[in-house]
Design a protein around this motif. Structure first.
Motif, PDB file in Angstrom:
ATOM      1  N   ARG A   1      -2.933  -8.174  -5.080  1.00  0.00           N
ATOM      2  CA  ARG A   1      -3.552  -7.028  -4.430  1.00  0.00           C
ATOM      3  C   ARG A   1      -3.665  -5.845  -5.375  1.00  0.00           C
ATOM      4  NH1 ARG A   1      -3.792  -6.392   1.327  1.00  0.00           N
ATOM      5  NH2 ARG A   1      -5.463  -4.903   1.593  1.00  0.00           N
ATOM      6  N   ILE A   2      -2.558  -5.531  -6.076  1.00  0.00           N
ATOM      7  CA  ILE A   2      -2.642  -4.375  -6.961  1.00  0.00           C
ATOM      8  C   ILE A   2      -3.311  -4.723  -8.277  1.00  0.00           C
ATOM      9  CG2 ILE A   2      -0.844  -2.937  -5.970  1.00  0.00           C
ATOM     10  CD1 ILE A   2       1.177  -4.094  -7.627  1.00  0.00           C
TER      11      ILE A   2
ATOM     12  N   THR B   1      -4.835   4.032  -4.882  1.00  0.00           N
ATOM     13  CA  THR B   1      -4.579   2.613  -4.616  1.00  0.00           C
ATOM     14  C   THR B   1      -5.496   2.098  -3.514  1.00  0.00           C
ATOM     15  OG1 THR B   1      -2.302   3.241  -4.977  1.00  0.00           O
ATOM     16  CG2 THR B   1      -2.693   0.987  -4.254  1.00  0.00           C
ATOM     17  N   GLU B   2      -5.703   2.937  -2.513  1.00  0.00           N
ATOM     18  CA  GLU B   2      -6.513   2.519  -1.372  1.00  0.00           C
ATOM     19  C   GLU B   2      -7.969   2.270  -1.780  1.00  0.00           C
ATOM     20  OE1 GLU B   2      -4.477   5.101  -1.465  1.00  0.00           O
ATOM     21  OE2 GLU B   2      -2.978   4.761   0.117  1.00  0.00           O
TER      22      GLU B   2
ATOM     23  N   TRP C   1      -9.043   1.498  -4.803  1.00  0.00           N
ATOM     24  CA  TRP C   1      -9.061   0.295  -5.631  1.00  0.00           C
ATOM     25  C   TRP C   1      -9.001  -0.947  -4.746  1.00  0.00           C
ATOM     26  CZ3 TRP C   1     -10.215  -2.404  -9.623  1.00  0.00           C
ATOM     27  CH2 TRP C   1      -9.560  -3.596  -9.886  1.00  0.00           C
ATOM     28  N   ASP C   2      -8.126  -0.882  -3.772  1.00  0.00           N
ATOM     29  CA  ASP C   2      -7.951  -2.005  -2.869  1.00  0.00           C
ATOM     30  C   ASP C   2      -9.259  -2.323  -2.138  1.00  0.00           C
ATOM     31  OD1 ASP C   2      -6.441  -3.974  -1.808  1.00  0.00           O
ATOM     32  OD2 ASP C   2      -5.687  -2.761  -0.145  1.00  0.00           O
TER      33      ASP C   2
ATOM     34  N   ASN D   1     -11.547  -3.880  -4.783  1.00  0.00           N
ATOM     35  CA  ASN D   1     -11.035  -5.135  -5.324  1.00  0.00           C
ATOM     36  C   ASN D   1     -11.065  -6.238  -4.268  1.00  0.00           C
ATOM     37  OD1 ASN D   1      -9.915  -6.602  -7.507  1.00  0.00           O
ATOM     38  ND2 ASN D   1      -7.889  -6.451  -6.562  1.00  0.00           N
ATOM     39  N   SER D   2     -10.680  -5.931  -3.041  1.00  0.00           N
ATOM     40  CA  SER D   2     -10.704  -7.002  -2.049  1.00  0.00           C
ATOM     41  C   SER D   2     -12.136  -7.368  -1.671  1.00  0.00           C
ATOM     42  CB  SER D   2      -9.834  -6.681  -0.822  1.00  0.00           C
ATOM     43  OG  SER D   2      -9.885  -5.334  -0.514  1.00  0.00           O
TER      44      SER D   2
ATOM     45  N   THR E   1     -11.768   5.696   2.300  1.00  0.00           N
ATOM     46  CA  THR E   1     -10.543   5.834   1.510  1.00  0.00           C
ATOM     47  C   THR E   1     -10.676   6.989   0.527  1.00  0.00           C
ATOM     48  OG1 THR E   1     -11.353   4.146  -0.015  1.00  0.00           O
ATOM     49  CG2 THR E   1      -9.769   3.436   1.649  1.00  0.00           C
TER      50      THR E   1
END
Lengths: 476, 313, 275
Positions: A51-52, B105-106, B108-109, B112-113, B148
């Protein structure tokens, strides 16, 4: 529970089967925790890593260019006494590396004293003539070192390899701890584990301390990466984030009149210190490889003018390759007048005729390595190789003996590891990170423990299927 | 901030927004093409979709005819089309990876997801139903990314560059939709509101997801000049040119204040904002809707270039 | 002999460059066979041209220029007094022991062909080194065709050796490659050569080599001319290969459509009218 191979030093269990004190609580916990809980936590850890985005790239593997390094949830533990001895030895070793580099690029007293042969310096392809006689800020060459050590018995650490160029892996040290704190908070109640998360602060303090004398009161530090396609890009961005500095690529910077600048939204800004994760060959196309697109044209001119600090310095490769390794005990004695605290693995240098004879006579018992190879490639593990392979390799050594060294096969210690078959001992090494600043040396208690996940394997490299573990130094 | 970081943030948002705009255009085109013959348009809807996406020439190089299959392939999945939805999301993630440290982070998440999920859709075997799910996924990704950033980013230059990219892209998309369909919005003496045009107007509203908003704002049945007003001058409508520029202006001002310096980008944006704030639909129709939109596209592009010259290189 | 040299490099860009940086190795230094009477380096744009000594003891000038640059000219000119030393190089700056020059580089690393050729000429080491070096020089001189079009600055010794074509730079690489293969220290030399055929104006400088023989020291071999260096050679820079001694290494930012023009003129000072 785990079976133990009697031939190897096991970090958790003594040869009589008793549990060593540092592992007492952990062993108890491993006995009581249900396996499906461990399994669940392991999957959770993998999920978080993905995830990260903690991935590393595998070159030449188009299908899946981003992979995870397997993480083992069972920590590796050192007690305070063990750590203190280890860290004293590390400090001593890195101090000697720095003194050797300074000497090799200036007065070369070590040559005159006859401790190392001339060709170890001049004949080394990574000796950088550009650094000859060149002062570096505060005479420090290796600000960040990663020293690979292994244990073979309760009392001795051996150094396997020094990494004085651009050592990587520290992000795993930090992230592994984060994950463990998240997944197993209960374990940290029983264990007084020394924290590692001050590493970034220590690194920043180190980098600022080595800024050029003419830089401003608060020097600008940047982290230079080859870019997102580099295998360690995640680590670069992770560290830049923790350091609170810009993550720059070569194209973000330019040289003007012996000063280095980065291009920002507010115009050019002077750069004082580069924590560079780009190899020497690629940092300046006007001094090194002319086809490199990763560097900054003219960077070496700024460096030579003393207006920027490169960490690590250019040309540190002559201190960490396998050829110089065998001289390290003598190098430590020469510069520091001390006995080495960490041991060196016995090494036969095939360039010396009597050594060569011994190696060829005993090759089936030895590990033979190419002097300039790395990553576990280009080596022969005698005890594990068949007759034909040994013969072929011996022929290669005979043809060009100066390119090889040989060492006895080391009985790397084992540590309990959660694998397919349950909890079983697997071989481990350890890479602690040593920071050398103008003011002092800093070593965060811990490091990256790498573990060979296949049964019996001694190769811990991530490129060859190795995994990592969190490393605990107990404050007792 | 590094110019490259600012540039990556700006383009990251642009590409995410572009992906969403394409998804909406495709969705509206599907709806329109699903109408029975008599309701359908006299023009080929798939041609319009390609025109709206601004890739007529490159499309023609690859395909003979614009139809459901070719347009879906080209706009959604083609690797040859640098602005296909798939490429937009790929580029967005590459940008995100390059500026990982400037993202929360949010955020990126979210990217990325989405990137991981993108690879679950196989363009060769996708059914209509799955394709609808795909379009939803793209829209949701954009909304999630936008949400986000809104909720988690520090309000500093990083945020402003990210907003600017998003708004310049959005203004461009709205203007393009208008550009391709302007002829159905022109007030005509007779025959206003025939069934054919009605569905065209509805389709325009759908492609900017403003069908409901329209009724809330005007409390009237769909009328072409009101559709034009909503998309051009109405500042309540987040996709209108006026709203986009109100915000572009604001973030450029924030940057100017933050850096203590202003330049061409601020001057250009101010002049466009003024034009939109003081504009009246009658005047725009009078002097030509088409001309107005063409000029806007040029001006908007100029603002993008000015932002680039001033901050991103 | 007094030699007068003028060397001009002009870059022109269709669309102006935004920035440029160059490192010049264009200034000769004295040794027993040469004395620099006067020398100057000029750059057409305003900039600071800082002199520095590089790793090999060469004199470098580094400068950066801010754009827009549509034309950039670098001019060096001066006079050097030379005398014949029968190719023996003494009194130059030596920063490294000769053994350092055994190092091969990407441009010189020998392939089987070069290694075989060198072994054959040296009779597998049986022949005295000096004789071997002379024989190698003659072999290159006799068997290779001078051809500007067949080569580039990135051509390796092995490629040039296979082609049997090249320019002085390639010959020097081949010579260094083979000498080092035979464990004879060798280095690349860049400079100027006063031609014997009366041609004064050319489009490039010259390149040759120096090899080390323990009792004699460094000896200059010029395989392109088949002779050891004479008073016609003006030595400017040395290196492990072309890259280390390159007259100009530089980069520009932006600036499309570059056209480069080089004019080199090497003449005997007494033959020219006084300026």
């Amino acid at each position: 529970m785990s079976s133990r191979s009697p031939d190897f030093f096991d970090e958790m269990r003594a040869s009589d089967g008793s549990i060593r004190p540092a592992y007492r609580q952990l062993a108890h916990w491993l006995d009581t925790v249900p396996k499906d809980v461990l399994d669940y936590r392991r999957k959770e850890a993998e999920f978080i890593f993905r995830r990260i985005g903690i991935t590393f790239a595998v070159y030449g593997d188009a299908a899946s260019t981003e992979r995870l390094i397997p993480f083992d949830i069972i920590p590796r533990i050192l007690n305070r006494g063990e750590w203190q001895k280890l860290s004293r030895g590390l400090e001593q070793r890195v101090k000697a590396l720095n003194m050797y580099l300074s000497d090799a690029y200036h007065k070369r007293e070590i040559l005159r004293a006859g401790i190392v042969p001339e060709e170890l310096i001049y004949g080394n392809p990574v000796f950088r003539p550009e650094m000859n006689g060149q002062a570096v800020p505060h005479d420090i060459y290796v600000m960040i070192a990663g020293i690979d050590v292994v244990r073979v018995d309760p009392d001795n650490f051996y150094v396997l390899e020094d990494n004085a160029r651009v050592p990587s892996g520290v992000s795993y040290m930090l992230e592994n701890r984060e994950i463990m704190l998240r997944l197993f908070p209960e374990l940290f109640i029983d264990h007084p584990v020394a924290p590692v998360d001050n590493y970034a602060d220590e690194l920043l303090a180190t980098l600022k301390s080595v800024a050029p004398n003419n830089s401003s009161g608060d020097p600008t530090v940047v982290l230079m990466t080859p870019g997102i396609y580099n295998s360690a890009y995640y680590e670069h961005s992770f560290l830049a984030d923790k350091l609170g500095c810009e993550l720059v690529e070569g194209r973000d910077m330019f040289v003007k009149g012996d000063m280095l600048y980065m291009r920002t939204t507010e115009g050019p800004k002077r750069v004082d210190v580069i924590y560079r994760r780009v190899d020497d060959d690629f940092i300046d196309p006007l001094s090194f490889r002319p086809d490199s697109m990763l560097g900054v044209p003219g960077l070496m001119s700024v460096y030579q003018a003393g207006n920027v600090t490169l960490a690590n310095a250019v040309g540190t490769g002559i201190a960490d390759d396998k050829a110089v390794y065998s001289y390290m005990p003598d190098i430590i004695k020469f510069y520091l007048g001390e006995e080495p605290i960490l041991k060196n693995v016995d090494t036969w240098r095939c360039r010396e005729p009597d050594h060569l004879k011994y190696v060829l006579d005993n090759i089936e018992k030895l590990v033979v390595k190419e002097v300039h190879g790395s990553g576990g490639y280009g080596m022969l593990i005698g005890p594990a190789a068949d007759k034909k392979t040994i013969e072929n390799f011996a022929a290669k050594v005979k043809a060009a003996p100066e390119g090889f060294i040989a060492q006895p096969t080391l009985a790397l210690s084992t540590c309990p590891t959660f694998v397919e078959e349950g909890i079983a001992p697997r071989h481990v090494d350890l890479r602690p990170f040593v920071l050398t600043g103008r003011d002092r040396t800093r070593i965060v208690p811990g490091g990256l423990t790498r573990v060979a996940l296949s049964k019996g394997s001694l190769v811990v490299n991530s490129s060859q299927g190795g995994g990592t573990k969190d490393t605990w130094v107990l404050d007792r | 901030m590094l110019s490259r970081t600012a540039s990556n943030l700006y383009w990251l948002s642009r590409y995410v927004e572009r992906a969403e705009c394409l998804a909406r255009i495709l969705d509206a085109t599907y709806r329109l093409s699903a109408l029975p013959q008599g309701y359908g348009s006299t023009t080929n809807e798939w041609d319009s979709a390609i025109a709206t996406a601004g890739c007529v020439i490159s499309f023609k190089e690859k395909y003979e005819e614009a139809n459901e299959r070719t347009v879906t392939e080209y706009l959604a999945f083609s690797t040859d089309n640098p602005s296909s939805i798939r490429n937009c999301l790929e580029i967005a993630r590459t940008n995100a990876r390059s500026v990982r440290t400037a993202l929360t982070t949010e955020m990126w998440d979210a990217i990325n997801s989405a990137w991981h999920e993108l690879h679950h859709y196989d363009p060769k075997r996708i059914t209509r139903e799955e394709f609808t799910r795909f379009l939803n996924f793209v829209t949701e990704t954009s909304v999630r990314f936008d949400g986000t950033s809104f909720r988690t980013m520090l309000r500093n230059d990083a945020y402003w560059f990210s907003r600017l990219g998003f708004l310049v892209e959005r203004a461009d998309a709205t203007a393009r939709i208008l550009d391709v369909k302007y002829h159905v919005l022109l007030p005509r003496e007779a025959q206003v509101g025939g069934p054919l045009d009605y569905f065209q107007w509805a389709s325009i509203l759908r492609s900017v997801s403003a069908r409901t908003s329209y009724h809330w704002v005007y409390r009237d049945s769909v009328k072409p000049w009101l559709v034009a007003d909503l998309l051009i001058l109405n500042r309540q409508m987040p996709r209108s040119l006026a709203s986009c520029y109100e915000n572009i202006n604001r973030y450029l001002d924030d940057l100017a204040q933050f850096y203590g310096r202003q330049g061409q980008a601020q001057r250009l944006a101010r002049s466009i904002t003024n034009k939109l704030e003081n504009g009246k639909m009658e005047d725009i129709f009078q002097s030509g809707l088409h001309e107005f939109i063409t000029q806007f596209l040029i001006d908007n592009n100029r603002v993008g270039n000015a932002i680039g010259d001033q901050y991103l290189i | 002999m007094r030699i007068r040299i003028a060397h001009e490099t002009v870059y022109r860009y269709d669309t102006p460059a935004t920035r440029a940086i160059q490192i010049l190795r264009l200034t000769p230094r004295a040794h027993d066979g040469q004395y620099v009477v006067r020398w100057r380096v000029e750059v057409s744009e305003d900039c600071r041209v800082g002199p520095r000594e590089d790793a090999f003891g060469n004199l470098t000038h580094t400068f950066t220029v801010d754009g827009p640059i549509s034309e950039l000219a670098v001019r060096v000119a001066g006079e050097v007094e030379t005398q014949d030393t029968h190719g023996i190089m003494r009194g130059a700056r030596e920063k490294f022991p000769p053994s350092f020059y055994l190092r091969q580089t990407e441009l010189t690393v020998p392939d089987q062909a070069i290694a075989g050729w060198a072994d054959e000429i040296s009779e597998n080491g049986a022949r005295p080194a000096l004789e071997t070096l002379h024989a190698m020089q003659q072999s290159i001189y006799a068997n290779f065709n001078f051809d500007v079009d067949a080569t580039a600055t990135s051509t390796t010794a092995s490629q040039a050796f296979a082609n049997k074509h090249g320019v002085c730079q390639d010959y020097a690489h081949i010579f260094c490659s083979a000498a080092r293969h035979l464990k004879i220290p060798a280095r690349y030399v860049g400079g100027y050569f006063l031609r014997g055929d009366g041609v004064i104006d050319t489009e490039s400088g010259h390149a040759w080599t120096e090899a080390f023989i323990p009792d004699l020291g460094w000896i200059a071999f010029d395989p392109a001319n088949g002779i050891c260096a004479t008073e016609a050679h003006v030595r400017v820079a040395i290196g492990l290969d072309y890259l280390g001694a390159a007259p100009v290494r530089g980069t520009r930012y932006g600036g499309l459509g570059e056209a480069m023009q080089v004019k080199v003129s090497v003449d005997q000072a007494s033959r020219q009218s006084q300026q």
